[in-house]
Design an enzyme around this catalytic site. Structure first.
Site: not given
Length: 141
Positions: A51-52
């Site tokens: 996940h960013a």
């Protein structure tokens, strides 16, 4: 020709005939599940897969929207409209499905079920309940 797919008209049922599957939907579901497994297994090892942070977009950020898209398509296909069936009965059936998924999501993600040394325990802790978890989002799609 007979090989062309049936074109749906207004009022037709979107349900597939018994035993028939949409191969494209199954392939998309399989790809999404494979990407989910890859992200879960290697997301921390490779920064572009996990996940960013708040201001980015990585592979893991595409999984949930695709999964919700597939769930919405599957839900619309699974609704079988029978001749002379009232819209109210269809609505109530869909509403019951939504409420079951929503309640299950709160039970699973809301810390209601706890496993202790003495066995399973039902406990509702309002400080840890997630009202809009994954299953709840799938329910409202």
């Amino acid at each position: 020709p007979a090989s062309l797919p049936h074109i749906l008209r207004l009022g037709d049922s979107c349900a597939m005939e018994d035993g028939k599957r949409l191969m494209g939907l199954d392939v998309m579901r399989g790809i999404t599940m494979a990407v989910m497994l890859i992200v879960d297994a290697t997301g921390e090892a490779y920064p572009t897969i996990g996940h960013a942070p708040w201001n980015g977009l990585h592979l893991a950020d595409f999984v949930m929207p695709y999964f919700l898209f597939i769930s919405g398509i599957s839900a619309s296909i699974s609704v079988k409209i029978r001749p002379r069936q009232l819209a109210r009965s269809i609505f109530l059936r869909v509403l019951f499905r939504v409420l079951r998924l929503f309640a299950l999501g709160i039970a699973v993600q809301g810390s209601i079920f706890h496993v202790t040394e003495g066995g399973p325990l039902l406990l509702l802790n309002l400080s840890t309940v997630r009202i809009m978890g994954i299953l709840q989002r799938i329910a409202i799609v």
